[in-house]
Design an enzyme around this catalytic site. Structure first.
Site, PDB file in Angstrom:
ATOM      1  N   GLY A  17       0.812  -1.212   0.000  1.00 29.80           N
ATOM      2  CA  GLY A  17       0.000   0.000   0.000  1.00 29.80           C
ATOM      3  C   GLY A  17       0.845   1.260   0.000  1.00 29.80           C
ATOM      4  CG  ASP A  40      -1.401  -6.061  -1.319  1.00 29.25           C
ATOM      5  OD1 ASP A  40      -1.017  -4.982  -0.822  1.00 29.25           O
ATOM      6  OD2 ASP A  40      -2.589  -6.456  -1.269  1.00 29.25           O
ATOM      7  CB  VAL A  96      -1.519  -5.527   6.467  1.00 26.91           C
ATOM      8  CG1 VAL A  96      -0.860  -6.587   5.607  1.00 26.91           C
ATOM      9  CG2 VAL A  96      -1.338  -5.856   7.933  1.00 26.91           C
ATOM     10  CB  THR A  98      -3.970  -1.088  11.494  1.00 28.46           C
ATOM     11  OG1 THR A  98      -3.320   0.169  11.231  1.00 28.46           O
ATOM     12  CG2 THR A  98      -2.942  -2.186  11.433  1.00 28.46           C
ATOM     13  N   PRO A  99      -7.339  -0.374  10.031  1.00 34.06           N
ATOM     14  CG  PRO A  99      -9.216  -1.233   8.947  1.00 34.06           C
ATOM     15  CD  PRO A  99      -7.764  -1.501   9.199  1.00 34.06           C
ATOM     16  CG  ASN A 233       0.786  10.525  13.216  1.00 38.72           C
ATOM     17  OD1 ASN A 233       1.593  11.292  12.690  1.00 38.72           O
ATOM     18  ND2 ASN A 233       0.443   9.385  12.654  1.00 38.72           N
ATOM     19  CG  PHE A 235       3.030  15.780  20.797  1.00 41.39           C
ATOM     20  CD1 PHE A 235       2.431  14.783  21.557  1.00 41.39           C
ATOM     21  CD2 PHE A 235       3.870  16.683  21.441  1.00 41.39           C
ATOM     22  CE1 PHE A 235       2.665  14.683  22.919  1.00 41.39           C
ATOM     23  CE2 PHE A 235       4.096  16.598  22.810  1.00 41.39           C
ATOM     24  CZ  PHE A 235       3.499  15.591  23.554  1.00 41.39           C
ATOM     25  CB  CYS A 285      -2.164   9.101  10.092  1.00 40.32           C
ATOM     26  SG  CYS A 285      -1.489   7.836   9.025  1.00 40.32           S
ATOM     27  CE  LYS A 288      -5.001   4.324  10.862  1.00 38.62           C
ATOM     28  NZ  LYS A 288      -4.049   3.297  11.173  1.00 38.62           N
TER      29      LYS A 288
HETATM   30  C1  UDX Z   1      -0.432   2.286   6.236  1.00 38.24           C
HETATM   31  C2  UDX Z   1      -0.117   1.604   7.539  1.00 38.24           C
HETATM   32  O1  UDX Z   1       0.156   0.276   7.337  1.00 38.24           O
HETATM   33  C3  UDX Z   1      -1.199   1.891   8.529  1.00 38.24           C
HETATM   34  O2  UDX Z   1      -0.949   1.278   9.747  1.00 38.24           O
HETATM   35  C4  UDX Z   1      -1.193   3.351   8.700  1.00 38.24           C
HETATM   36  O3  UDX Z   1      -1.978   3.750   9.756  1.00 38.24           O
HETATM   37  C5  UDX Z   1      -1.633   4.004   7.416  1.00 38.24           C
HETATM   38  O4  UDX Z   1      -0.710   3.644   6.442  1.00 38.24           O
HETATM   39  P1  UDX Z   1      -1.448   1.999   3.977  1.00 38.24           P
HETATM   40  O5  UDX Z   1      -0.161   1.526   3.380  1.00 38.24           O
HETATM   41  O6  UDX Z   1      -1.898   3.415   3.751  1.00 38.24           O
HETATM   42  O7  UDX Z   1      -1.402   1.713   5.541  1.00 38.24           O
HETATM   43  O8  UDX Z   1      -2.627   1.028   3.686  1.00 38.24           O
HETATM   44  P2  UDX Z   1      -3.107   0.512   2.309  1.00 38.24           P
HETATM   45  O9  UDX Z   1      -2.717   1.442   1.218  1.00 38.24           O
HETATM   46  O10 UDX Z   1      -4.541   0.141   2.527  1.00 38.24           O
HETATM   47  O11 UDX Z   1      -2.219  -0.828   2.095  1.00 38.24           O
HETATM   48  C6  UDX Z   1      -2.305  -1.990   2.828  1.00 38.24           C
HETATM   49  C7  UDX Z   1      -2.192  -3.191   1.875  1.00 38.24           C
HETATM   50  O12 UDX Z   1      -2.136  -4.405   2.614  1.00 38.24           O
HETATM   51  C8  UDX Z   1      -3.356  -3.337   0.904  1.00 38.24           C
HETATM   52  O13 UDX Z   1      -2.882  -3.292  -0.412  1.00 38.24           O
HETATM   53  C9  UDX Z   1      -3.954  -4.713   1.241  1.00 38.24           C
HETATM   54  O14 UDX Z   1      -4.418  -5.406   0.099  1.00 38.24           O
HETATM   55  C10 UDX Z   1      -2.764  -5.414   1.855  1.00 38.24           C
HETATM   56  N1  UDX Z   1      -3.111  -6.547   2.726  1.00 38.24           N
HETATM   57  C11 UDX Z   1      -4.002  -6.400   3.733  1.00 38.24           C
HETATM   58  C12 UDX Z   1      -2.473  -7.772   2.524  1.00 38.24           C
HETATM   59  O15 UDX Z   1      -1.671  -7.914   1.599  1.00 38.24           O
HETATM   60  N2  UDX Z   1      -2.739  -8.795   3.378  1.00 38.24           N
HETATM   61  C13 UDX Z   1      -3.638  -8.711   4.386  1.00 38.24           C
HETATM   62  O16 UDX Z   1      -3.838  -9.686   5.128  1.00 38.24           O
HETATM   63  C14 UDX Z   1      -4.283  -7.459   4.567  1.00 38.24           C
HETATM   64  C1  UDX Z   2       0.819  12.670   8.806  1.00 38.46           C
HETATM   65  C2  UDX Z   2       2.179  12.865   9.519  1.00 38.46           C
HETATM   66  O1  UDX Z   2       2.692  14.154   9.190  1.00 38.46           O
HETATM   67  C3  UDX Z   2       3.170  11.768   9.109  1.00 38.46           C
HETATM   68  O2  UDX Z   2       4.388  11.904   9.822  1.00 38.46           O
HETATM   69  C4  UDX Z   2       2.531  10.428   9.440  1.00 38.46           C
HETATM   70  O3  UDX Z   2       3.403   9.350   9.150  1.00 38.46           O
HETATM   71  C5  UDX Z   2       1.220  10.278   8.697  1.00 38.46           C
HETATM   72  O4  UDX Z   2       0.339  11.354   9.069  1.00 38.46           O
HETATM   73  P1  UDX Z   2      -0.200  13.265   6.423  1.00 38.46           P
HETATM   74  O5  UDX Z   2      -1.498  12.762   6.979  1.00 38.46           O
HETATM   75  O6  UDX Z   2       0.239  12.816   5.074  1.00 38.46           O
HETATM   76  O7  UDX Z   2       1.008  12.877   7.428  1.00 38.46           O
HETATM   77  O8  UDX Z   2      -0.338  14.857   6.366  1.00 38.46           O
HETATM   78  P2  UDX Z   2       0.175  16.140   7.165  1.00 38.46           P
HETATM   79  O9  UDX Z   2       1.045  16.919   6.261  1.00 38.46           O
HETATM   80  O10 UDX Z   2       0.709  15.768   8.474  1.00 38.46           O
HETATM   81  O11 UDX Z   2      -1.194  16.971   7.351  1.00 38.46           O
HETATM   82  C6  UDX Z   2      -2.303  16.474   8.090  1.00 38.46           C
HETATM   83  C7  UDX Z   2      -3.448  17.471   8.097  1.00 38.46           C
HETATM   84  O12 UDX Z   2      -3.156  18.605   8.901  1.00 38.46           O
HETATM   85  C8  UDX Z   2      -3.820  18.026   6.723  1.00 38.46           C
HETATM   86  O13 UDX Z   2      -5.222  18.103   6.601  1.00 38.46           O
HETATM   87  C9  UDX Z   2      -3.211  19.416   6.719  1.00 38.46           C
HETATM   88  O14 UDX Z   2      -3.855  20.305   5.844  1.00 38.46           O
HETATM   89  C10 UDX Z   2      -3.388  19.808   8.169  1.00 38.46           C
HETATM   90  N1  UDX Z   2      -2.440  20.848   8.622  1.00 38.46           N
HETATM   91  C11 UDX Z   2      -1.116  20.558   8.688  1.00 38.46           C
HETATM   92  C12 UDX Z   2      -2.915  22.104   9.000  1.00 38.46           C
HETATM   93  O15 UDX Z   2      -4.118  22.385   8.946  1.00 38.46           O
HETATM   94  N2  UDX Z   2      -2.014  23.043   9.445  1.00 38.46           N
HETATM   95  C13 UDX Z   2      -0.691  22.794   9.520  1.00 38.46           C
HETATM   96  O16 UDX Z   2       0.071  23.691   9.932  1.00 38.46           O
HETATM   97  C14 UDX Z   2      -0.220  21.508   9.128  1.00 38.46           C
END
Ligand code: UDX
Ligand code: UDX
Length: 471
Positions: A17, A40, A96, A98-99, A233, A235, A285, A288
């Site tokens: 993913g 996957d 994988v 973790t919703p 996250n 903080f 993130c 969650k």
């Molecule tokens: C990631 C992190 O793993 C998660 O903990 C974090 O909070 C958000 O980012 P992400 O990579 O964004 O998750 O998730 P996703 O794009 O949904 O990819 C997970 C993949 O795992 C999917 O492609 C799914 O098909 C695969 N999967 C899931 C497996 O291959 N085996 C399983 O048993 C379950």
């Molecule tokens: C976040 C963390 O930054 C990353 O380290 C972690 O691994 C995954 O989660 P991401 O969700 O991709 O990354 O986005 P991020 O750039 O952190 O922004 C999160 C949200 O906060 C967005 O909606 C953004 O617009 C908002 N934001 C961020 C603000 O409103 N103000 C800010 O100053 C910074």
């Protein structure tokens, strides 16, 4: 630095993913001698990782296509053959998803670990020899304990002697942000490795040492590492909620939130990042992980700590509702039947991701008030917007009251207001004179990101409301 005896030659990453794909691509590019299998269950996703058309990769990140094309089929392989890849690997990353649990104990707060558990069972069944299992997914604290139990119970079965299994579990959370994932992986602020067995920790540290200085590699115990990811996250999200709460106070008192951010950010103890007021944080993130933290606190009987972090989420929802209310109020107390142009639907700029985007709740609120929305976003697919707005059941009756638009001008024609919700670069350079000429007056520009050229907008006859600024 003393030489570590255990050398990793083959890696398997379960989960191709957003995290697994880019992370393994960067490791492959920096460690040509390590063979990496990214596996996957989803065969369509794997087919896209293997596609000759690099614009079709399942994850869009600047620079990712180049790395994939350099390493793919050399030392980076995308496959659905999970069992054999586990068998071959000395190190297995669990990436994988973790919703948040939708039902059962902890529903709405706890993470659903069924995929992690299923992957650990697969590892227990097929791994051979010494195998280091690395948690990459963000997980509740003490998940490593569950993984260890699943792995160790397999040693009791008949495979033990045959395959000579030996497991060690590490936590190595990912801190990449969407849109900058490759940069974050190539030049991270720090690498965090939590574990109990020094040789395994050093085996993983050696991989990172191929491109990252050892000073940046932090070694901790397992639980500190797992908790640090959630805390980081939490903080970051807390800073966004803090500045959003102050934005409201700025509007009430005549202060300017940009000036306040700048003034406090210059204090090196506070720092100047993550101080931009906006419509509330989104993304997959923050919410969650805070929910996870709240669940953990409650589980350990720390109700006050849970309440404290719950406040960060409450301010976020309150910010989204505050913006919807301000729009209604500016438009003489009603938006019923009025056309409103929405600029931006993604949760932040440079991504097509809409997960938890504030645009979803703000648009839903306005639709519920009877507004007719025209939504423009340069990257988000209209089908995704439809999916996001349709799942809000309260909007079902007024489903016809929103449309997507191919341009800002089209969205603006005959509208009473324009609402900027995402900080896309192009919104900084809108020609407001042209836009205001097609709107119905009196016309409003609501800027929830403080990015538009408001002077140009005001001189074009628009009434402008900017978040956190005395209006
Ligand atoms: C990631 C992190 O793993 C998660 O903990 C974090 O909070 C958000 O980012 P992400 O990579 O964004 O998750 O998730 P996703 O794009 O949904 O990819 C997970 C993949 O795992 C999917 O492609 C799914 O098909 C695969 N999967 C899931 C497996 O291959 N085996 C399983 O048993 C379950
Ligand atoms: C976040 C963390 O930054 C990353 O380290 C972690 O691994 C995954 O989660 P991401 O969700 O991709 O990354 O986005 P991020 O750039 O952190 O922004 C999160 C949200 O906060 C967005 O909606 C953004 O617009 C908002 N934001 C961020 C603000 O409103 N103000 C800010 O100053 C910074």
């Amino acid at each position: 630095m003393k030489e570590n005896k255990f050398k990793v030659k083959t890696i398997c990453c379960i989960g191709a993913g957003y995290v697994g794909g880019p992370t393994m691509a960067v490791i492959a590019s920096k460690c040509p001698n390590i063979k990496i299998y990214v596996v996957d269950l989803n065969d369509e996703r794997i087919a896209r990782w293997n596609s000759n058309d690099l614009s079709d990769l399942p994850v869009f990140e600047p620079g990712l296509d180049k790395i994939v094309s350099q390493c793919r089929d050399k030392n980076l392989f995308f496959s659905t053959d999970v069992n054999n890849s586990i068998k071959e690997a000395d190190m297995i990353f669990l990436s994988v998803n973790t919703p948040t649990k939708a039902k059962g104990i902890g529903a709405g707060q706890a993470s659903d670990l069924k995929w992690i558990e299923a992957s650990a069972r697969q590892v227990a069944e097929f791994a051979e020899g010494k195998t280091i299992v690395v948690e990459k997914s963000t997980l509740p604290v003490r998940t490593a304990e569950t993984i260890k139990q699943i792995l160790s119970s397999s040693r009791k079965n008949s495979n033990e002697e045959q395959h000579n299994q030996e497991f060690s579990v590490l936590s190595n959370p990912e801190f990449l942000a969407e849109g900058t994932a490759i940069k974050d992986l190539q030049n991270p602020d720090r690498i965090l490795i939590g574990g109990e067995d020094e040789s395994s920790i050093e085996a993983l540290a050696e991989i990172y040492q191929n491109w990252i200085k050892d000073e940046k590699i932090i070694r901790t115990n397992l639980w500190s590492s797992e908790l640090s990811k959630l805390t980081a996250n939490a903080f970051l999200a807390q800073r966004v909620s803090s500045i959003n709460s102050i934005a409201a106070l700025c509007e009430a008192t005549g202060a300017n939130v940009n000036e306040v951010s700048n003034a406090i950010g210059r204090d090196s103890r506070i720092g100047n990042k993550f101080l931009k007021a906006g419509p509330g944080f989104g993304g997959s993130c923050f919410k969650k992980d805070i929910l996870n933290l709240i669940y953990l606190c409650k589980f350990y009987g720390l109700q006050e700590v849970a309440d404290y972090w719950e406040g960060v989420l409450k301010i976020n929802t309150w910010t989204q509702n505050r913006i919807s209310k301000a729009i209604v109020q500016k438009l003489f107390g009603t938006v019923s039947g009025k056309k409103i142009a929405i600029l931006g639907f993604a949760f932040k700029a440079d991504t097509n991701d809409t997960r938890e985007s504030s645009a979803i709740s703000i648009c839903s609120n306005l639709i519920e008030e009877g507004a007719n929305l025209w939504i423009y976003d340069p990257k988000v697919n209209p089908k995704q917007i439809e999916l996001d707005l349709n799942i809000q059941s309260s909007c079902k009756e007024s489903i016809s009251s929103w449309n997507t638009s191919d341009s800002i001008i089209e969205a603006a024609i005959d509208s009473d207001a324009i609402v900027v919700l995402t900080d896309w670069e192009q919104f900084k350079y809108v020609n407001w004179e042209e836009v205001s000429s097609v709107m119905r007056s009196p016309s409003w520009l609501i800027d929830t990101r403080n990015i538009v050229n408001h002077e140009n907008a005001i001189s074009s006859g628009l009434r402008v409301w900017r978040i956190g600024i005395d209006n």
